[in-house]
Design an enzyme around this catalytic site. Structure first.
Site, mmCIF file in Angstrom:
data_model
loop_
_atom_site.group_PDB
_atom_site.id
_atom_site.type_symbol
_atom_site.label_atom_id
_atom_site.label_comp_id
_atom_site.label_asym_id
_atom_site.label_seq_id
_atom_site.Cartn_x
_atom_site.Cartn_y
_atom_site.Cartn_z
ATOM 1 N N ALA A 13 -6.933 -6.242 -15.541
ATOM 2 C CA ALA A 13 -5.832 -6.725 -16.373
ATOM 3 C C ALA A 13 -6.339 -7.151 -17.743
ATOM 4 O O ALA A 13 -5.684 -6.919 -18.766
ATOM 5 C CB ALA A 13 -5.117 -7.882 -15.681
ATOM 6 N N ARG A 19 0.466 -12.790 -9.853
ATOM 7 C CA ARG A 19 0.968 -11.793 -10.806
ATOM 8 C C ARG A 19 2.449 -12.014 -11.125
ATOM 9 O O ARG A 19 2.864 -11.958 -12.286
ATOM 10 C CB ARG A 19 0.773 -10.385 -10.254
ATOM 11 C CG ARG A 19 -0.659 -9.890 -10.276
ATOM 12 C CD ARG A 19 -0.782 -8.510 -9.660
ATOM 13 N NE ARG A 19 -2.142 -8.008 -9.749
ATOM 14 C CZ ARG A 19 -2.632 -7.315 -10.769
ATOM 15 N NH1 ARG A 19 -1.850 -7.029 -11.796
ATOM 16 N NH2 ARG A 19 -3.881 -6.901 -10.775
ATOM 17 N N GLU A 34 11.926 0.500 -18.151
ATOM 18 C CA GLU A 34 11.352 0.114 -16.870
ATOM 19 C C GLU A 34 12.121 0.788 -15.732
ATOM 20 O O GLU A 34 13.350 0.741 -15.698
ATOM 21 C CB GLU A 34 11.394 -1.406 -16.717
ATOM 22 C CG GLU A 34 11.131 -1.948 -15.333
ATOM 23 C CD GLU A 34 9.816 -1.494 -14.727
ATOM 24 O OE1 GLU A 34 9.803 -1.214 -13.514
ATOM 25 O OE2 GLU A 34 8.813 -1.412 -15.468
ATOM 26 N N ARG A 82 -4.854 -8.184 1.417
ATOM 27 C CA ARG A 82 -4.544 -9.294 0.515
ATOM 28 C C ARG A 82 -3.690 -10.321 1.242
ATOM 29 O O ARG A 82 -2.751 -9.966 1.959
ATOM 30 C CB ARG A 82 -3.798 -8.786 -0.722
ATOM 31 C CG ARG A 82 -4.551 -7.733 -1.525
ATOM 32 C CD ARG A 82 -3.659 -7.203 -2.637
ATOM 33 N NE ARG A 82 -4.270 -6.104 -3.369
ATOM 34 C CZ ARG A 82 -4.951 -6.229 -4.495
ATOM 35 N NH1 ARG A 82 -5.122 -7.432 -5.016
ATOM 36 N NH2 ARG A 82 -5.462 -5.183 -5.109
ATOM 37 N N ASP A 98 -3.610 0.662 -17.097
ATOM 38 C CA ASP A 98 -3.870 1.488 -15.916
ATOM 39 C C ASP A 98 -3.396 2.919 -16.091
ATOM 40 O O ASP A 98 -3.918 3.831 -15.440
ATOM 41 C CB ASP A 98 -3.190 0.876 -14.690
ATOM 42 C CG ASP A 98 -3.963 -0.293 -14.109
ATOM 43 O OD1 ASP A 98 -5.081 -0.565 -14.595
ATOM 44 O OD2 ASP A 98 -3.461 -0.943 -13.180
#
Length: 454
Positions: A337, A126, A44, A208, A324
């Site tokens: 998702a 999320r 990551e 958002r 994605d």
């Protein structure tokens, strides 16, 4: 994060998978592979697990895929998920309203609704979901601050070598890119000069926001505030649904954006309430009330996807891309998702089949078995996922009365939304699993693996 020991097998043919990217898709895949005794390492690029954006939702079909990957994933989702309406008697319908033609003295009226199945629309934040998924992943399989620079495939029975921007290296028998819309693995796999290596701008922006539920319910009433609603209208649309156990209302307002933006642009920037209020100034009173509830400062997201240049392949040799990284879609179906979860289930089953092949001592080498697995993934998943990307773009035009076939005819709009939604929600999971198994076994014959995959 838990201190559990990672799963492993002592078999001499054990293989290791490098998962590049630790978002929701990467973590769900990792959890599925660990359950199937596949050795993994997650690389990551951030200093910790993190998710961008606010609300995300999963349909009943996606939740069933989660259950087949690992029941603990469903438990994690249920910990943070919020259903429509009363939790003891959830509203299992997605609801659509004419957000534009409402009169001042009218309540917001539902023009049609779609049954999504029992608790068929579970919304959550999320970051909250990511926090729960992390608990299922052992510390010792994660490497943070690892931004991939390139990888080298020796082309023989040796391991692939990964090179990171900090100068470190790692080895693995195969690589799965779950590194999102700006995927580095996709760029390496397809080539830096290939247009399909990069997402393109859809000329839609999304504002958002999260509104405290007490404020939302006071202004809109409990029924409207605590249930999902899609407000349709000309050249824009607005979606809201409850998250965080009905303590927050997630709001997303979609607007046209004529500016040109490249894949290297920032995906978001600070936005203003005034821009949204102005865009919906001529809409009905319900939508205007919602926009007036927004904070003065909010996030403005620029929606990129892979619609203009779909990837010609999702795999090459022992490297593949998923989620994605393979098929980033605009969010208008609200199912991106969930499509990534389908990918994770397919890959979990395929790599379980590789393990079984190795344990049975078949004639295929580890490299051949992994190549066959990724070729099978490409063969089974590419058509559906690329249809989904295109449909996500198209359905936005339907919502905004800009589609030539449906126009502003609400009956036609309903039928278009219905069949496309049902194709996503009523996916034949068992059929996909049979397909990946059949494809894998066929491709182990060797001659059936396309040369482009080797």
């Amino acid at each position: 994060m838990s201190k559990k020991e990672s799963h492993s097998t002592s078999h001499e043919e054990q293989f290791e998978i490098a998962i590049v990217g630790g978002g929701i898709c990467g973590l769900i895949l990792a959890i599925g592979l660990l359950k199937r005794n596949v050795k993994i390492t997650i690389y990551e690029q951030s200093q910790s697990f993190r998710e961008i954006g606010a609300g995300v939702a999963f349909t009943a079909n996606a939740i069933q895929c989660m259950r087949l990957i690992h029941p603990g994933i469903v438990d994690a989702l249920k910990t943070v998920a919020t259903s429509n309406g009363n939790p003891d008697d959830p509203n299992d319908y997605l609801q659509f309203a004419d957000g534009f033609n409402q009169k001042e003295d009218e309540e917001s009226k539902i023009i049609f609704k779609l049954y999504a199945g029992y608790r068929g629309f579970e919304g959550c934040h999320r970051a909250h979901l990511l926090d729960e998924l992390v608990k299922l992943v052992p510390d010792n399989v994660v490497r943070f601050c690892k931004r991939l620079d390139h990888y080298v495939d020796p082309g023989d029975e040796g391991k692939l070598k990964l090179y990171f921007e900090d100068g470190s290296t790692a080895e693995a028998d195969a690589v799965i890119g779950c590194d999102g819309i700006k995927s580095k693995v996709r760029r390496i796999l397809l080539g830096e000069e290939n247009p399909a290596s990069y997402p393109t701008y859809s000329h839609k922006s999304a504002f958002r926001a999260l509104i405290p539920m007490d404020r939302a319910a006071s202004a809109l009433g409990d029924e409207l505030a605590r249930n999902q609603r899609m407000h349709l209208g000309p050249s824009a649309h607005l979606l809201h649904f409850p998250v965080a156990h009905q303590s927050l209302l997630n709001v997303v307002a979609f607007l046209d954006d004529s500016t040109e933006r490249s894949y290297s642009s920032r995906l978001s920037e600070p936005g203003s309430k005034q821009e949204v209020v102005q865009a919906f100034a001529s809409w009905g009173p319900t939508v205007r009330t919602i926009t007036n509830l927004l904070d003065d400062e909010m996030d403005k997201w620029f929606i990129f996807d892979t619609n203009d240049h779909p990837a010609p392949k999702y795999a090459s040799g022992r490297v593949c891309i998923a989620g994605d990284a393979a098929h980033a879609a605009s969010p208008h179906h609200g199912a991106g998702a969930g499509i990534g979860v389908e990918d994770a289930l397919a890959l979990s089953r395929l790599l379980e089949l590789v393990t079984e092949s190795m344990e049975k001592g078949g004639r295929a080498s580890k490299q051949e078995a992994l190549t066959a697995a990724f070729a099978a993934f490409d063969a089974v998943r590419r058509e559906r996922t690329q249809w989904f990307v295109g449909s996500s773009r198209m359905i936005c035009n339907v919502y905004e009365l800009n589609n030539a076939e449906t126009g502003n005819d609400m009956d036609k709009i309903y039928e278009e939304i219905k069949w496309r939604s049902h194709k996503i929600w009523h996916f034949d999971i068992d059929g996909m699993l049979r397909q990946v198994e059949d494809q894998y076994k066929g491709k182990l014959d060797g001659d059936n693996i396309p040369k482009s995959m080797l």
